[in-house]
Design an enzyme around this catalytic site. Sequence first.
Site, PDB file in Angstrom:
ATOM      1  N   TYR A  19      14.394 -13.678   3.514  1.00  0.00           N
ATOM      2  CA  TYR A  19      14.141 -13.566   4.955  1.00  0.00           C
ATOM      3  C   TYR A  19      15.248 -14.224   5.754  1.00  0.00           C
ATOM      4  O   TYR A  19      16.428 -14.034   5.467  1.00  0.00           O
ATOM      5  CB  TYR A  19      12.777 -14.177   5.331  1.00  0.00           C
ATOM      6  CG  TYR A  19      11.688 -13.845   4.353  1.00  0.00           C
ATOM      7  CD1 TYR A  19      11.253 -12.533   4.225  1.00  0.00           C
ATOM      8  CD2 TYR A  19      11.131 -14.823   3.548  1.00  0.00           C
ATOM      9  CE1 TYR A  19      10.259 -12.216   3.318  1.00  0.00           C
ATOM     10  CE2 TYR A  19      10.147 -14.506   2.643  1.00  0.00           C
ATOM     11  CZ  TYR A  19       9.720 -13.207   2.529  1.00  0.00           C
ATOM     12  OH  TYR A  19       8.761 -12.894   1.638  1.00  0.00           O
ATOM     13  N   LYS A  33       7.626  -6.794  -3.234  1.00  0.00           N
ATOM     14  CA  LYS A  33       8.337  -5.851  -2.346  1.00  0.00           C
ATOM     15  C   LYS A  33       9.607  -5.318  -2.995  1.00  0.00           C
ATOM     16  O   LYS A  33       9.929  -4.134  -2.867  1.00  0.00           O
ATOM     17  CB  LYS A  33       8.706  -6.555  -1.036  1.00  0.00           C
ATOM     18  CG  LYS A  33       7.524  -6.964  -0.179  1.00  0.00           C
ATOM     19  CD  LYS A  33       8.002  -7.858   0.974  1.00  0.00           C
ATOM     20  CE  LYS A  33       6.871  -8.287   1.887  1.00  0.00           C
ATOM     21  NZ  LYS A  33       7.338  -9.289   2.876  1.00  0.00           N
ATOM     22  N   VAL A  87       4.878 -15.934  -0.630  1.00  0.00           N
ATOM     23  CA  VAL A  87       4.135 -17.087  -0.107  1.00  0.00           C
ATOM     24  C   VAL A  87       3.146 -17.654  -1.133  1.00  0.00           C
ATOM     25  O   VAL A  87       2.533 -18.688  -0.901  1.00  0.00           O
ATOM     26  CB  VAL A  87       3.406 -16.783   1.227  1.00  0.00           C
ATOM     27  CG1 VAL A  87       4.390 -16.576   2.348  1.00  0.00           C
ATOM     28  CG2 VAL A  87       2.476 -15.586   1.085  1.00  0.00           C
ATOM     29  N   TYR A 114      -0.249  -2.130  -0.069  1.00  0.00           N
ATOM     30  CA  TYR A 114       0.594  -3.311   0.147  1.00  0.00           C
ATOM     31  C   TYR A 114      -0.178  -4.601  -0.158  1.00  0.00           C
ATOM     32  O   TYR A 114       0.314  -5.484  -0.870  1.00  0.00           O
ATOM     33  CB  TYR A 114       1.116  -3.305   1.592  1.00  0.00           C
ATOM     34  CG  TYR A 114       1.778  -4.598   1.981  1.00  0.00           C
ATOM     35  CD1 TYR A 114       3.010  -4.953   1.431  1.00  0.00           C
ATOM     36  CD2 TYR A 114       1.163  -5.489   2.860  1.00  0.00           C
ATOM     37  CE1 TYR A 114       3.608  -6.160   1.756  1.00  0.00           C
ATOM     38  CE2 TYR A 114       1.756  -6.692   3.189  1.00  0.00           C
ATOM     39  CZ  TYR A 114       2.975  -7.033   2.641  1.00  0.00           C
ATOM     40  OH  TYR A 114       3.562  -8.232   2.944  1.00  0.00           O
ATOM     41  N   SER A 123       5.182 -11.450  -1.669  1.00  0.00           N
ATOM     42  CA  SER A 123       6.342 -10.636  -1.263  1.00  0.00           C
ATOM     43  C   SER A 123       7.310 -10.309  -2.396  1.00  0.00           C
ATOM     44  O   SER A 123       8.180  -9.457  -2.234  1.00  0.00           O
ATOM     45  CB  SER A 123       7.107 -11.351  -0.157  1.00  0.00           C
ATOM     46  OG  SER A 123       6.427 -11.209   1.046  1.00  0.00           O
TER      47      SER A 123
HETATM   48  N1  GLN Z   1       1.060 -10.695   1.587  1.00  0.00           N
HETATM   49  C1  GLN Z   1       1.866 -11.577   2.365  1.00  0.00           C
HETATM   50  C2  GLN Z   1       1.902 -11.130   3.801  1.00  0.00           C
HETATM   51  O1  GLN Z   1       1.966  -9.953   4.055  1.00  0.00           O
HETATM   52  C3  GLN Z   1       3.238 -11.626   1.799  1.00  0.00           C
HETATM   53  C4  GLN Z   1       4.169 -12.506   2.571  1.00  0.00           C
HETATM   54  C5  GLN Z   1       5.137 -13.234   1.742  1.00  0.00           C
HETATM   55  O2  GLN Z   1       4.986 -13.436   0.555  1.00  0.00           O
HETATM   56  N2  GLN Z   1       6.187 -13.698   2.368  1.00  0.00           N
HETATM   57  O3  GLN Z   1       1.830 -11.920   4.707  1.00  0.00           O
END
Ligand code: GLN
Length: 618
Positions: free
Chosen positions: A243, A69, A261, A191, A66
């Site tokens: 988050y 992003k 993650v 993505y 993430s």
């Molecule tokens: N690729 C992961 C997902 O879409 C990214 C989530 C994350 O890093 N929080 O679940």
Amino acid sequence: MPVDCPIFDNLQRLHARLAAVTQGRVASYIPELSKADPAHFGIVVATVDGQVYEVGDSRVLFTMQSISKALVYGMALEDQGAGRVAQAIGVEPSGDAFNSISLEPGTGRPRNPMINAGAIATAALVRGQGDAPAWQRILETLSACAGRALDVDEAVFESERSTGHRNRAIGHLLRNYDILQGDPEPALALYFRQCSVRVDCRDLALMAATLANGGVHPHSGQRVLSADVIGPMLSVMTTCGMYDFSGEWAWRVGLPAKSGVGGGILAVLPGQLGIGVFSPLLDERGNSVRGVRACEALSRDLGLHFLKPPRPVAAGLRARYSLAELRSKRRRAAADEAVLQAQGSRVQVFELQGDLRFSTLEPVVRAVVHARHDMDIAVLDFERVQHADDAALRLLEGLVATCAARDQHLVLTRVRRGDLLAGLGQELDPRAALALVFQPQLDLGLEWAERQLLLRHVRPVSGGVTAVQGDLVQQLRSQPLCAGMREAEWRPLVDTLQTLHFEQGSLVLRRGDQADGLYFLLAGEVSVLVDRPQGGQQRLATLSAGMSFGELALVQGGRRSADVRADTAVHCARLSADAFADLARTQPGLMVRLLHNMVCALGDTTVRLTAEVAALSS
Ligand code: GLN
């Protein structure tokens, strides 16, 4: 990096302390991620000037997840503009988990670009460049942010692509609301790919430092992201980057940040530094346990919380004085001197410094505004100003308009035009612009202000080339050096004088020459100049008719200490060193008077220089 560095030592201690923390679990919902080694732990701090402090597993590769992003959001903003992006994705923290299906009721707009729904919609907004597909743009930009060529962990990509049913469902929901047009699969593929880009902890810190540095990579110097997308990126990182932990993160750590993650966290202190932390053990919200703890400790120990009340910003005003204390190097006749002495406080000089923005310029504006009835001219010196932002420019324009309306002048000296105040005056009413004067040197600005002051308070102004008229005695009567002369002494003096003419621009005296006489300036103007160490010449004085020069060397003998150049055509009467010596024998009374007047002139100079030093060191 030297190992005996206290900053490095602190990082190592922090690393050792937190390495003992074993709470949390490695992400397993993407099967490939479950292979991560829970022991891995790295911390890296990179400053905006490119210094990197790294400890632990700072070169172990993991996937961005993430964290990508935040950066891809910046690319979408660049490619589509803020308005178009805002139509598709909000900026409101959802308070929900990263994989929540948090869409705005009615519009179907994802709440923000940091949750998966928003990030999938964001990926669809990135434009390819020319023939190159959007993916190439994303990978190249991420690489430029890191400062090295990054690649994709194909196993992780494949693992997530084949198991990411929830993300795929989100993609279809976005399609249902027309946030995505056409098949959602390409946006999902982009993505999944951006999440699978491999980085190490050092890459994260340098990406963060690039954001801290306004979009310019500290090492390559390359502008990776345009300056105007950095603010929006850091804003959503602040409110949504962690988050449903974002509120507590802001409270505890206080740095715009983004976690993934894969176990990484990227945190930014704008204008100062970037942090990259990696440890794959995650809490229930998907944030790295050690990563959060490390950022919290760094923020506390290094004082990084972005809302930590800053000390009042460094003053923008370095020195303030008036023309009564500090004059230009132009020497003036006694009558004009008296006017400048009496009216000097009507010209206020503000030496500015540092970065001009609202809070540093406001006290200066306030001072000028308050001096309403007591000031004719404000001189603002920019020699030590590094930068002026748009707000400061507008404030300066407003000040010019205010001064114009009050029949005051604003003189700006030593402004690096073109770069520092580019655009100043463009918005000004042409009549108001007449109140704005630029002078390349502070000394010239002061001289300009003196001339204005004399124009305002006496007319006509003395000085300039006056025709040589009357006989020499007549012309010498106004010389301060001849004050108190007996009538019988004029002839013997005048008989020893030799009159000389100099063309404009020619050298009257040259530094280093043998001192050969004293010069009475009968008409025209000369400047006394010394060479500056950095090149060019510095003006020590400008003299006009009725004044004299060269007297010191005459008494002391020796060499001329400065050049004297004719600024206009000049007439002088020269008293040679030999004649001076003769007069000492034949006219002792005359000699006493001359020497007495010289001492008085020296006294005036000392008083002037003392006031100048006091004004400059106050
Ligand atoms: N690729 C992961 C997902 O879409 C990214 C989530 C994350 O890093 N929080 O679940």
